[in-house]
Design an enzyme around this catalytic site. Structure first.
Site, PDB file in Angstrom:
ATOM      1  N   GLU A  93     116.342  -8.757 144.832  1.00 20.84           N
ATOM      2  CA  GLU A  93     115.239  -8.752 143.869  1.00 20.84           C
ATOM      3  C   GLU A  93     115.583  -7.933 142.628  1.00 20.84           C
ATOM      4  O   GLU A  93     116.324  -6.950 142.701  1.00 20.84           O
ATOM      5  CB  GLU A  93     113.973  -8.206 144.534  1.00 20.84           C
ATOM      6  CG  GLU A  93     113.454  -9.178 145.585  1.00 20.84           C
ATOM      7  CD  GLU A  93     112.135  -8.776 146.202  1.00 20.84           C
ATOM      8  OE1 GLU A  93     111.360  -9.669 146.548  1.00 20.84           O
ATOM      9  OE2 GLU A  93     111.888  -7.569 146.351  1.00 20.84           O
ATOM     10  N   CYS A 345     108.204   0.844 142.958  1.00 18.26           N
ATOM     11  CA  CYS A 345     109.240   1.583 143.682  1.00 18.26           C
ATOM     12  C   CYS A 345     109.013   1.536 145.181  1.00 18.26           C
ATOM     13  O   CYS A 345     107.909   1.752 145.652  1.00 18.26           O
ATOM     14  CB  CYS A 345     109.230   3.045 143.253  1.00 18.26           C
ATOM     15  SG  CYS A 345     110.172   3.271 141.788  1.00 18.26           S
TER      16      CYS A 345
END
Ligand code: SF4
Length: 357
Positions: A93, A345
């Site tokens: 990703e 994150c």
């Protein structure tokens, strides 16, 4: 599975050596790399000043586009997340965060990760392999294609390009240092991407010997360290890397990095309720930061899969920031971006059709 080497992985010297091996003129290397990194072509046929015979030789030997876009998700805040399929069928990703005319890209450096941090979804995938430099560069080039194809403009009214790179997607970048170094050098090369070293940040969970190697190699980049806790016992429980290289060893490496590069180091610090976002933790953070040329980038925990870890309240975050700022430590809070598309994150993990690795 066998796959061809990505042509973007090769350094200029390696490309020249290959050209000599196949009885071609080495100066073609500069022309080819301009097509790859300045024009960012999508096929060998677009290299119109390269003979068809050489184009064919390259196509037989090297992959030009090794990543296939599998899925793309756009957050309500403009953050875009890509799921790419590698040539050997793995998934990685990449996230693009637009802000005030800047387009920052968080790149993956490995398929999965072996570091096993408790708060991270990538950790649950385990480790499969390192990404080649060419694959990492393609993450960035794919974002440039997206910006161009969708009419994004830069501040001067020209076609927007990626402005900042953060090596903080899937994987521990310093465990793939050879390829990360190649990527930084290609991005920094004035004839190619011409990106300043200050615009590239390599983030590590704390692989101490590799921090030293980063300095030895003179890799053009800044360094961020995921500190997350100032307490060895707790840090070891959420970041197993701390068992091998505890905070004292990590700080020695950080000090050496600062001394030898004259750069700042950024400490990433995840704020977790009752654990790292407490008055005591703020005091400890000040003790560590005060004597060093460091900045702190605080990130509020994304509520993930661990039911024992919670995000602090906005008031708790404010109190923490105020305490650290009162000690004249530079601390910024990173606004969570792309939460709705699992692009923030610690949220990156291959997830498709309801399955999660
Ligand atoms: S936080 Fe980074 S180093 Fe830790 S498991 Fe996740 S990807 Fe790996």
């Amino acid at each position: 599975m066998e796959w061809q080497r990505n042509i973007k992985t090769l350094t200029t010297d390696e490309l020249k050596a290959w050209l000599r091996d196949v009885d071609e003129k080495p100066y073609r290397a500069d022309q080819i790399q301009k097509w790859l990194f300045c024009q960012q072509v999508r096929s060998y046929d677009e290299m119109v000043n390269i003979s068809p015979a050489l184009r064919e030789k390259m196509a037989k030997q090297f992959t030009l586009c090794g990543l296939k876009e599998d899925q793309r998700s756009v957050s309500v805040d403009g953050t875009v997340k890509w799921l790419f399929e590698t040539e050997d069928g793995h998934h990685i990703e990449t996230v693009m965060i637009p802000a005030n005319g800047r387009y920052s890209v968080c790149v993956s450096t490995q398929v999965g990760c072996a570091m096993n941090c408790a708060f991270c979804r990538t950790a649950k995938m385990g480790f499969t392999r390192n990404l080649e430099a060419g694959e990492i560069l393609e993450e960035i080039i794919n974002v440039n294609w997206y910006l161009k194809d969708n009419g994004f403009m830069n501040e001067e009214g020209g076609v927007a390009q990626v402005t900042n790179i953060i090596f903080m997607g899937m994987g521990e970048p310093l465990n793939n240092l050879e390829n990360v170094h190649r990527v930084c050098c290609t991005l920094h090369n004035q004839k190619l991407f011409n990106m300043g070293a200050k615009r590239m940040t390599v983030s590590t969970s704390g692989v101490v010997p590799k921090i030293k190697e980063l300095v030895d190699r003179n890799t053009p980049c800044c360094l961020a360290v995921s500190l997350n806790s100032t307490n060895n016992e707790y840090r070891s429980s959420v970041m197993p890397v701390n068992k091998t290289w505890p905070i004292e060893k990590l700080l020695e490496a950080v000090d050496e990095y600062i001394r030898r590069t004259d750069n700042y180091v950024t400490f990433e610090f995840v704020l977790i309720q009752n654990i790292t976002c407490t008055p005591k933790a703020a005091k400890e953070l000040i003790r560590i930061c005060a004597p060093r040329r460091v900045k702190v980038n605080a990130i509020v925990l994304n509520d993930g899969d661990d039911p024992t870890l919670h995000a602090p309240t906005p008031e708790e975050v404010e109190d923490f920031l105020a305490a650290v700022r009162a000690a004249e430590i530079q601390i910024t809070i990173r606004n969570p971006r792309g939460r709705d598309i699992l692009a923030a994150c610690g949220q990156l993990a291959y997830k498709k059709e309801g399955k999660e690795c």
